[in-house]
Design a protein around this motif. Structure first.
Motif, PDB file in Angstrom:
ATOM      1  N   THR A   1       0.845  -1.185   0.000  1.00 58.51           N
ATOM      2  CA  THR A   1       0.000   0.000   0.000  1.00 58.51           C
ATOM      3  C   THR A   1       0.881   1.236   0.000  1.00 58.51           C
ATOM      4  O   THR A   1       1.835   1.326   0.777  1.00 58.51           O
ATOM      5  N   LEU A   2       0.586   2.186  -0.864  1.00 54.54           N
ATOM      6  CA  LEU A   2       1.384   3.402  -0.950  1.00 54.54           C
ATOM      7  C   LEU A   2       1.256   4.206   0.340  1.00 54.54           C
ATOM      8  O   LEU A   2       0.150   4.489   0.808  1.00 54.54           O
ATOM      9  N   GLN A   3       2.383   4.573   0.911  1.00 49.13           N
ATOM     10  CA  GLN A   3       2.426   5.360   2.135  1.00 49.13           C
ATOM     11  C   GLN A   3       2.980   6.747   1.804  1.00 49.13           C
ATOM     12  O   GLN A   3       4.123   6.874   1.368  1.00 49.13           O
ATOM     13  N   ILE A   4       2.170   7.776   2.014  1.00 51.15           N
ATOM     14  CA  ILE A   4       2.588   9.147   1.740  1.00 51.15           C
ATOM     15  C   ILE A   4       2.669   9.921   3.050  1.00 51.15           C
ATOM     16  O   ILE A   4       1.710   9.942   3.827  1.00 51.15           O
ATOM     17  N   THR A   5       3.805  10.539   3.286  1.00 48.57           N
ATOM     18  CA  THR A   5       3.986  11.371   4.470  1.00 48.57           C
ATOM     19  C   THR A   5       3.906  12.834   4.062  1.00 48.57           C
ATOM     20  O   THR A   5       4.672  13.286   3.202  1.00 48.57           O
ATOM     21  N   ILE A   6       2.968  13.555   4.652  1.00 41.01           N
ATOM     22  CA  ILE A   6       2.808  14.994   4.428  1.00 41.01           C
ATOM     23  C   ILE A   6       3.416  15.716   5.618  1.00 41.01           C
ATOM     24  O   ILE A   6       3.092  15.410   6.769  1.00 41.01           O
ATOM     25  N   VAL A   7       4.273  16.673   5.359  1.00 41.22           N
ATOM     26  CA  VAL A   7       4.926  17.426   6.430  1.00 41.22           C
ATOM     27  C   VAL A   7       4.451  18.877   6.384  1.00 41.22           C
ATOM     28  O   VAL A   7       4.493  19.523   5.326  1.00 41.22           O
ATOM     29  N   THR A   8       3.997  19.373   7.525  1.00 39.75           N
ATOM     30  CA  THR A   8       3.659  20.784   7.682  1.00 39.75           C
ATOM     31  C   THR A   8       4.415  21.323   8.890  1.00 39.75           C
ATOM     32  O   THR A   8       4.907  20.560   9.720  1.00 39.75           O
TER      33      THR A   8
ATOM     34  N   GLY B   1     -11.753   1.945  -5.691  1.00 41.31           N
ATOM     35  CA  GLY B   1     -11.751   0.591  -6.212  1.00 41.31           C
ATOM     36  C   GLY B   1     -11.018  -0.330  -5.259  1.00 41.31           C
ATOM     37  O   GLY B   1     -11.250  -0.311  -4.050  1.00 41.31           O
ATOM     38  N   SER B   2     -10.096  -1.115  -5.794  1.00 43.48           N
ATOM     39  CA  SER B   2      -9.340  -2.040  -4.961  1.00 43.48           C
ATOM     40  C   SER B   2      -8.036  -1.429  -4.453  1.00 43.48           C
ATOM     41  O   SER B   2      -7.259  -2.092  -3.764  1.00 43.48           O
TER      42      SER B   2
ATOM     43  N   LEU C   1      -1.881   8.207  -7.946  1.00 40.10           N
ATOM     44  CA  LEU C   1      -0.666   7.386  -7.859  1.00 40.10           C
ATOM     45  C   LEU C   1      -1.010   5.934  -7.572  1.00 40.10           C
ATOM     46  O   LEU C   1      -0.481   5.018  -8.210  1.00 40.10           O
ATOM     47  N   THR C   2      -1.887   5.715  -6.609  1.00 35.93           N
ATOM     48  CA  THR C   2      -2.159   4.338  -6.194  1.00 35.93           C
ATOM     49  C   THR C   2      -3.024   3.582  -7.196  1.00 35.93           C
ATOM     50  O   THR C   2      -2.973   2.359  -7.257  1.00 35.93           O
ATOM     51  N   THR C   3      -3.800   4.303  -8.008  1.00 38.02           N
ATOM     52  CA  THR C   3      -4.626   3.622  -9.013  1.00 38.02           C
ATOM     53  C   THR C   3      -3.907   3.466 -10.353  1.00 38.02           C
ATOM     54  O   THR C   3      -4.221   2.550 -11.114  1.00 38.02           O
TER      55      THR C   3
END
Length: 318
Positions: free
Chosen positions: A10-17, A62-63, A206-208
């Motif tokens: 599973t795509l893991q995205i880290t957002i930094v603020t 979707g999946s 990105l993930t699809t």
């Protein structure tokens, strides 16, 4: 390239603020208000002194699904790799949401890869060091910022910037997305909502479409590195809507700083295979060309001029 140890199914995205960055805080609030982020209490970073808060969110289509980790930090983001070490930073992709400053102070939205192309480290990061770039993400960031700004009648320019400032040391591809360029603009909730929506929509795309089986696929996008012109890349950005993506860009005033080692680093620190070196021919001096072209010819990657690509699409502005 991203180390294989960082890939997950599973795509893991880290957002930094950042808490002390007005625009970043406005974007942080827009993310929490618009998407189902929940407080994280048991993450390894939770007790790091530089962390103000941690939130997570999962979106599915979707999946496919994408997981977001939203980290709000107390430190300056441009030198965060000195505070939160590269081995501590989680995720397959890092997105830094920040303010943009300019002398004009004009409202704007923008995105770019980070990096220092010479010894100047006034903006953080290491000298002669660029972060890992991703043309896929920058393509969607610039395209969606432009689309949403138009659809929502926001009426501010959207820019794609050249590589500049830090951080430079993280192990994942890193993209900055910014709201500028004055205190009033940094507080604008409409611009912040556009950025929040662009980040989350890009994650779904990105993930699809581009991240499957722990592998990245650029599909039909042409990944380019630009050379020449000014900070806002006016000769390159018209090509983005046609499927060309500029993962790293070197402005004209830093061409003579380039070495074969830096060209090799650009290749190594790009997520996707590079299709073209692209030259803003009119934006380069004769000395720049004499210095640059032999460096690029050593790589075997095709060299194109912007005017060559424009000839393929005669409706583009000259």
């Amino acid at each position: 390239m991203i180390p294989s140890s960082l890939h997950r199914s599973t795509l893991q995205i880290t957002i930094v603020t950042a808490q002390d960055d007005i625009a970043s805080k406005t974007i942080f609030n827009a993310l929490l208000a618009s998407y189902p982020f929940e407080i994280v209490s048991n993450h390894p970073l939770r007790h790091h002194n530089s962390i103000q808060s941690l939130h997570c969110c999962k979106l599915s289509e979707g999946s496919s699904s994408v997981h977001f980790l939203l980290i709000n930090v107390l430190e300056k983001m441009t030198n965060l790799d000195e505070i939160i070490s590269p081995t501590e930073m989680p995720g397959d992709l890092l997105i830094f949401a920040s303010r943009h400053q300019s002398k004009s102070g004009r409202p704007s939205l923008m995105c770019h890869t980070t990096g220092n192309l010479n010894e100047d480290i006034a903006g953080g990061g290491q000298p002669f060091r660029i972060s890992i770039g991703t043309g896929i993400v920058l393509h969607y960031f610039f395209t969606l910022l432009s689309q949403y700004s138009t659809e929502r009648s926001f009426g501010v320019p959207v820019h794609h910037e050249v590589d500049h400032h830090g951080p430079t040391e993280y192990l994942q591809p890193l993209v900055y997305i910014e709201q500028g360029s004055s205190e009033d603009a940094w507080k604008d909730p409409i611009g912040a909502k556009i950025i929040a929506d662009v980040i989350m929509k890009t994650g779904i795309i990105l993930t699809t479409s581009h991240y499957h089986g722990n592998q990245w696929d650029k599909k039909d996008l042409k990944i380019c590195v630009g050379f020449g012109g000014g900070h806002y890349m006016p000769s390159f950005t018209p090509l983005i809507s046609l499927g060309y993506s500029f993962v790293h860009t070197v402005p004209k005033y830093k061409i003579l700083d380039l070495t074969s080692t830096m060209i090799e680093q650009i290749q190594q620190r790009t997520l996707e295979p590079i299709d073209f070196w692209v030259l803003d021919w009119k934006g380069l001096k004769s000395a720049d060309k004499q210095h640059l072209i032999p460096l690029l010819e050593q790589t075997g990657i095709p060299i194109k001029k912007t005017k060559e690509l424009r000839k393929l699409f005669p409706t583009l502005p000259k």
